[in-house]
Each structure stands twice: as C-alpha cells, then as structure tokens.
Design an enzyme around this catalytic site. Structure first.
Site, PDB file in Angstrom:
ATOM      1  CE  LYS A  42      89.762 -30.471 -45.695  1.00  0.00           C
ATOM      2  NZ  LYS A  42      88.718 -31.381 -45.086  1.00  0.00           N
ATOM      3  CD  GLU A  98      78.155 -21.990 -54.616  1.00  0.00           C
ATOM      4  OE1 GLU A  98      77.154 -21.913 -53.945  1.00  0.00           O
ATOM      5  OE2 GLU A  98      78.543 -21.584 -55.712  1.00  0.00           O
ATOM      6  CB  CYS A 131      73.412 -26.267 -49.219  1.00  0.00           C
ATOM      7  SG  CYS A 131      73.338 -26.730 -50.937  1.00  0.00           S
ATOM      8  CD  GLU A 166      72.404 -25.479 -43.891  1.00  0.00           C
ATOM      9  OE1 GLU A 166      73.260 -24.942 -43.164  1.00  0.00           O
ATOM     10  OE2 GLU A 166      72.505 -25.486 -45.095  1.00  0.00           O
TER      11      GLU A 166
HETATM   12  P1  NAD Z   1      81.763 -27.720 -42.869  1.00  0.00           P
HETATM   13  O1  NAD Z   1      81.900 -26.076 -43.132  1.00  0.00           O
HETATM   14  O2  NAD Z   1      81.873 -28.099 -41.628  1.00  0.00           O
HETATM   15  O3  NAD Z   1      82.913 -28.380 -43.721  1.00  0.00           O
HETATM   16  C1  NAD Z   1      83.246 -28.150 -45.149  1.00  0.00           C
HETATM   17  C2  NAD Z   1      84.819 -28.306 -45.346  1.00  0.00           C
HETATM   18  O4  NAD Z   1      85.606 -27.495 -44.481  1.00  0.00           O
HETATM   19  C3  NAD Z   1      84.996 -29.761 -44.904  1.00  0.00           C
HETATM   20  O5  NAD Z   1      86.115 -30.282 -46.057  1.00  0.00           O
HETATM   21  C4  NAD Z   1      85.654 -29.551 -43.513  1.00  0.00           C
HETATM   22  O6  NAD Z   1      86.681 -30.688 -43.358  1.00  0.00           O
HETATM   23  C5  NAD Z   1      86.521 -28.163 -43.736  1.00  0.00           C
HETATM   24  N1  NAD Z   1      86.599 -27.474 -42.610  1.00  0.00           N
HETATM   25  C6  NAD Z   1      85.913 -27.663 -41.415  1.00  0.00           C
HETATM   26  N2  NAD Z   1      86.401 -26.657 -40.452  1.00  0.00           N
HETATM   27  C7  NAD Z   1      87.664 -26.104 -41.088  1.00  0.00           C
HETATM   28  C8  NAD Z   1      88.512 -25.239 -40.501  1.00  0.00           C
HETATM   29  N3  NAD Z   1      88.735 -24.661 -39.307  1.00  0.00           N
HETATM   30  N4  NAD Z   1      89.271 -24.660 -41.525  1.00  0.00           N
HETATM   31  C9  NAD Z   1      89.451 -25.163 -42.770  1.00  0.00           C
HETATM   32  N5  NAD Z   1      88.694 -26.086 -43.157  1.00  0.00           N
HETATM   33  C10 NAD Z   1      87.709 -26.613 -42.449  1.00  0.00           C
HETATM   34  O7  NAD Z   1      80.514 -28.061 -43.549  1.00  0.00           O
HETATM   35  P2  NAD Z   1      79.926 -29.604 -43.731  1.00  0.00           P
HETATM   36  O8  NAD Z   1      79.271 -30.132 -42.650  1.00  0.00           O
HETATM   37  O9  NAD Z   1      80.981 -30.520 -44.346  1.00  0.00           O
HETATM   38  O10 NAD Z   1      78.808 -29.248 -44.718  1.00  0.00           O
HETATM   39  C11 NAD Z   1      77.589 -28.891 -44.613  1.00  0.00           C
HETATM   40  C12 NAD Z   1      77.366 -27.382 -44.676  1.00  0.00           C
HETATM   41  O11 NAD Z   1      77.844 -27.206 -46.090  1.00  0.00           O
HETATM   42  C13 NAD Z   1      75.979 -26.947 -44.472  1.00  0.00           C
HETATM   43  O12 NAD Z   1      75.900 -25.475 -43.780  1.00  0.00           O
HETATM   44  C14 NAD Z   1      75.486 -26.807 -46.034  1.00  0.00           C
HETATM   45  O13 NAD Z   1      74.382 -25.818 -46.501  1.00  0.00           O
HETATM   46  C15 NAD Z   1      76.666 -26.540 -46.695  1.00  0.00           C
HETATM   47  N6  NAD Z   1      76.679 -26.595 -48.453  1.00  0.00           N
HETATM   48  C16 NAD Z   1      76.625 -25.730 -49.020  1.00  0.00           C
HETATM   49  C17 NAD Z   1      76.384 -26.057 -50.665  1.00  0.00           C
HETATM   50  C18 NAD Z   1      76.319 -24.960 -51.463  1.00  0.00           C
HETATM   51  O14 NAD Z   1      76.516 -24.949 -52.454  1.00  0.00           O
HETATM   52  N7  NAD Z   1      76.190 -23.535 -51.000  1.00  0.00           N
HETATM   53  C19 NAD Z   1      76.473 -27.136 -50.841  1.00  0.00           C
HETATM   54  C20 NAD Z   1      76.646 -28.254 -50.189  1.00  0.00           C
HETATM   55  C21 NAD Z   1      76.907 -27.945 -48.611  1.00  0.00           C
END
Ligand code: NAD
Length: 491
Positions: A188, A264, A298, A395
């Site tokens: 997804k 992650e 991240c 962040e």
């Molecule tokens: P997000 O948590 O908003 O979304 C991540 C994923 O989860 C997306 O596919 C989104 O559609 C899905 N999602 C959102 N709400 C959901 C819900 N209620 N139920 C199920 N799925 C849901 O994060 P983002 O804005 O896409 O990405 C940025 C974040 O990701 C930052 O916090 C960043 O640090 C983190 N990140 C971490 C790593 C790592 O390796 N640790 C790598 C990249 C990004």
C-alpha cells in the site's frame, strides 16, 4: 507554459503510466471505480488519476498473495533471487524513467531522484544475493538427548505500507527481502506517490514474479484498507515505514492478530560538531545530512549541536552554502532543491520557523516561502536556537537547520539523547576515539561519523526508541521476513 511544464507533459505522454491497482497479476480499476489525483508538488497540477482501492480490493489482494504463497515459498531460492536480479537490472536500465516519475510525484531534485532510483535498485541486487544465503542452525542439546534444529521459514503474506518521501526505495527495501525470504506481498504505497510503486509492480512482473507474489493497492482510504488487511487471518506480517503516530496506531491494530511487525518510524537526528572537527568536512556533511531530499528524510539532520567555540564560524559557512543552493522544479537537473510535498507541509514549516524567530533564534539565511507555482521554501539556517524551542522537538521534514551550542562532550550527548526518537545521528570530530565513544553512547540506530550520507542497501538500517522496531537492509533485513522453527530430533 514554462519549460518545466512542457517537459512534464512530454514525459507523461511518452512514458507508460500505470494508474490501476495491480492484484493477482492483473491491472484492475477500484471496485467502486473511484480515482484520486496525484499532484506535482512543483506546479500543483495533476499528474495522474489513480485507482483508489476499496477494502474489498485490498482483501482481494491478500487473497491473491495467500494463493501464490505456498508455490513462491517452495520455489528454489536461486529462482527467487533471479527474479530480483532481473528486476535490479531493469531498474538500472530504466533509471531515467523511474527518476522522472519520482520527480513528478514527490517533487525532489533530479539528482536526488536518480540517486534514489539507483539506491532502490540496490535493494533488489542485495536481496537477489541474500536469497541463497538463508541459514538455519544445528545446536547441541546440553543433556545430549537430541539434536536442536533451528529452521528459517518465510513468515507468509506480508502487508507493506510505505511513505511518500522515497517512493521507490522504501518499496524495494521491503519487497526485496520479502521476496527473497519466500513471502508474498501487498504493497500500500503513500497516496501522494503511488505511480513509482505501480511501475515497480510491472517491472517485477516482467522480471518473472508470478501472479499474486507482488500486489500493489494504492488507496486514498489508507486507514480502512490497511485495517481490513491487518484483520485478515491470512496476513502474518506488517512492515511499515512512516510517521511514529501512524505506526503506533498500526501496532495497536496488528496486536489483534499478533502480527509480526517491522516499523521504520520518524526521527529527530542530532548533528554533533566538536571543536576538533574539520570544519569544511562538517559543513559539507551538514549540507548532505540536511538537504538530501530537500530535508524530507527520516534521517535528515534535525538539530545541529555545535561546540560553542566554533558555532559562529560553522553557522556562517553553512548558511553561505545553503544560500547558494538552487531551488526549483526537479525536472530541471540544474536545480538542487525541489518543492515540499504539499501546501500543508510547507505551512507547518513556515510556522515553525516564525515561532523560532519570535522565540529568540537568529535567522542566518532563508526563512520564507518562495513564489509559486509549487510548494517551494528557501533553504534556511537558524542560529542561537534556545533549548526549549519547539523546532528542536519536531521532525521538521524540510530545508530548515536550527543550530544550538554545547559546552562539553557530556552535555552534547545528553542533548543529543533528549528526544523520544532514535533513528539517525551524526558526529564530527577528528579524534576517532572521541567520535566512537560518542557513537557508543548515542541512542540511535544509525550513526554517521564524519559523513552526512549513511544509506546503503548492505547496512542494517533502523531506529531505537520510538523510531522503530527491526532493521531493513543488510543481512538483518531478510530475517524480518523469516521465522524460526525449532525441531527437536532423535536420530
Ligand atoms: P505517514 O505515517 O503519514 O504515512 C505513511 C504511510 O501510512 C502512507 O502509505 C499512508 O498512506 C499510510 N497511512 C496514513 N494514515 C494511515 C492510517 N490511518 N492507517 C493506515 N495507513 C495509514 O508518513 P508520511 O508522511 O508518508 O512519511 C513521513 C514520515 O515517514 C516521517 O515521519 C518520516 O520520518 C517517516 N519515514 C521513516 C523512515 C524510516 O526508515 N524510519 C523512512 C522514510 C520516512
């Protein structure tokens, strides 16, 4: 129409764009026919209208993955590795096309997008090699009454949920080890960036992944679709990359079925510069650690902690380098910094910067939104940021670098660790003994010493504290998709 706009139009017309769901080896529309717009952050224009999977579509993908599971798990590891190897080669051959899609939907600079295409392909290469190195163990029982066999088996159907900031790499970092281990998957992707993931599905199919092994279900209804999959008894694993907030919620959901989880999550990386650091190296490292992906990473350096004796010099040099960065659409390869992902993200960053300045921080460069179209923000450096400033606890996820000072090593470590996050960290010192001593005491899953670039498919990447569970990449990555079975043997 600007030159950049024209290039985008030409790109869309000249390349195949996948905009349906990929389920059981077939491209299908959403069950209810709904579609959602994917926007180009550099123009605000629509790049494509993508099928928005329903919960029934997501469950159909789980069913396809479950059906394909046994055959894929029992396929020769070499054959699984060969699929990944061919996918790696296809990604390298088509890196320009992949990079264009990444730029179009995520807005990052051309250099960052090409870098991501190669980095993402690297996970397929690495796990093509790891597929044939799955090892169990034979142990002696202390009472000598049996042999202890520890076998490694694929976990099973895996739900992969990825963020928008690395649309290719976050997907391959999960698909690679999952397929190598013998798991089948439903991906997804983030709603902002589904196009790259859909291209990957086609590429894997062409590389020989059988129908049902890889399914991709974009959806604007992330919550219900992911929840439905996590509630399906055929699913055994959740691998999530995204914010800590959503991760925490999914962990709660995953507990109902006691799913195997790899998480992650978010970061708040400290960047430590000691008084014995090579200042040029530190400034170049800062530029990479802060500005890769325009700060939307991240592992982006989020808090610059600099020894008080060199803070002014460091700040001046860093601000000078930041002010020279060329900001503009990623389709123009001369631009070094792209737009932020969307308007709310930019508004949040602008508010953080204004609040910081009102609270006493000194603006060295940048500090404001740039004229549109698109969600551009000037590379920004803030000095003398007070310890209680909210920007140090948030962040930032954008091109903003807050600098504060420390007096000695103990204070530097204490301040670095003063966060609930523990993903990346950076230490700059010419004294390797000191740098290692600090690295040992920092509560972070990744430490860069005298370098700002740490990503490598061969390295075990992941976070401590609220930055995550498990590791991706390296030898550790495949173990996240394997389960141990202990067999007690009389022979
Ligand atoms: P997000 O948590 O908003 O979304 C991540 C994923 O989860 C997306 O596919 C989104 O559609 C899905 N999602 C959102 N709400 C959901 C819900 N209620 N139920 C199920 N799925 C849901 O994060 P983002 O804005 O896409 O990405 C940025 C974040 O990701 C930052 O916090 C960043 O640090 C983190 N990140 C971490 C790593 C790592 O390796 N640790 C790598 C990249 C990004």
């Amino acid at each position: 129409m600007s030159r950049a706009d024209r290039r985008i139009e030409e790109t869309i017309m000249s390349e195949t764009l996948f905009d349906d769901l990929y389920v059981g080896g077939k491209w299908i529309a959403a069950g209810d026919g709904e579609r959602f717009a994917v926007a180009d952050p550099a123009t605000g224009g629509t790049v494509a209208m993508v099928a928005s999977g329903t919960t029934e579509d997501a469950i159909a993908a789980v069913a396809a993955a479950a059906e394909a599971g046994p055959l894929w798990a029992s396929a020769p590891p070499r054959a699984r590795g060969d699929v990944l190897r061919r996918a790696y080669e296809a990604m390298i051959a088509r890196r320009g096309e992949i990079a264009r899609l990444i730029v179009l939907e995520s807005g990052k600079s051309w250099a960052d997008a090409i870098g991501e295409a190669d980095y993402a392909a690297g996970f397929f290469r690495w796990y093509a090699e790891e597929a044939v190195r799955i090892r169990g163990q034979v142990g002696a029982s202390p009472a000598a009454d049996k042999q202890i066999l520890a076998l490694q088996e694929p976990v099973g159907v895996s739900v992969l949920v990825t963020p928008w900031n690395f649309p290719a790499a976050m997907a391959t970092r999960k698909i690679g080890p999952a397929l190598a281990a013998g798991c089948t998957v439903v991906l997804k992707p983030a709603s902002d960036t589904p196009l790259t993931a859909l291209l990957l599905a086609d590429l894997l199919a062409q590389a020989g992944a059988p129908a049902g092994v890889v399914n991709v279900v974009p959806s604007r209804r992330s919550g219900p679709t992911v929840a439905a999959m996590l509630g399906d008894p055929r699913v055994r694993k959740l691998s999530f990359t995204g914010s800590t907030e959503v991760g925490q919620m999914l962990l709660r959901l995953a507990s109902d079925q006691v799913l195997n989880c790899s998480m992650e999550l978010g970061g708040n990386a400290p960047f430590l510069v000691f008084d014995d650091a090579d200042l040029e190296t530190a400034v170049e490292g800062a530029l990479v650690a802060k500005m890769r992906n325009g700060g939307e990473s991240c592992i982006a350096a989020n808090r610059f902690l600099v020894h008080e004796s060199i803070a002014a010099d460091f700040g001046e040099r860093f601000a000078e380098r930041m002010s020279r960065l060329r900001v503009g659409p990623g389709m123009d390869p001369h631009n070094e910094v792209g737009p932020l992902i969307n308007e709310p993200a930019r508004a949040e960053i602008a508010a953080l910067v204004r609040q910081s300045i009102a609270g006493g921080a000194r603006l060295l460069t940048g500090g404001a939104e740039l004229d549109g179209p698109g969600w551009f923000f000037a590379p920004t450096v803030l000095a003398d940021v007070p310890p209680q400033d909210p920007i140090l606890r948030t962040e930032i996820f954008g091109p903003v670098a807050p600098i504060c000072t420390f007096g000695d090593e103990a204070e530097a470590i204490a301040r670095a660790n003063n966060t609930e996050f523990g993903l990346a960290s950076y230490v700059f010192s010419r004294d390797v003994g000191r740098a290692l001593r600090v690295a040992y005491r920092i509560e972070a899953g990744v430490v860069g010493i005298n370098r700002g670039f740490v990503s490598d498919p061969a390295a075990p990447f992941g976070g401590m504290k609220q930055s995550g569970l498990g590791r991706e990449g390296g030898a550790a990555g495949i173990t996240e998709f394997l389960e141990t079975k202990y067999v007690a043997v009389n022979w």
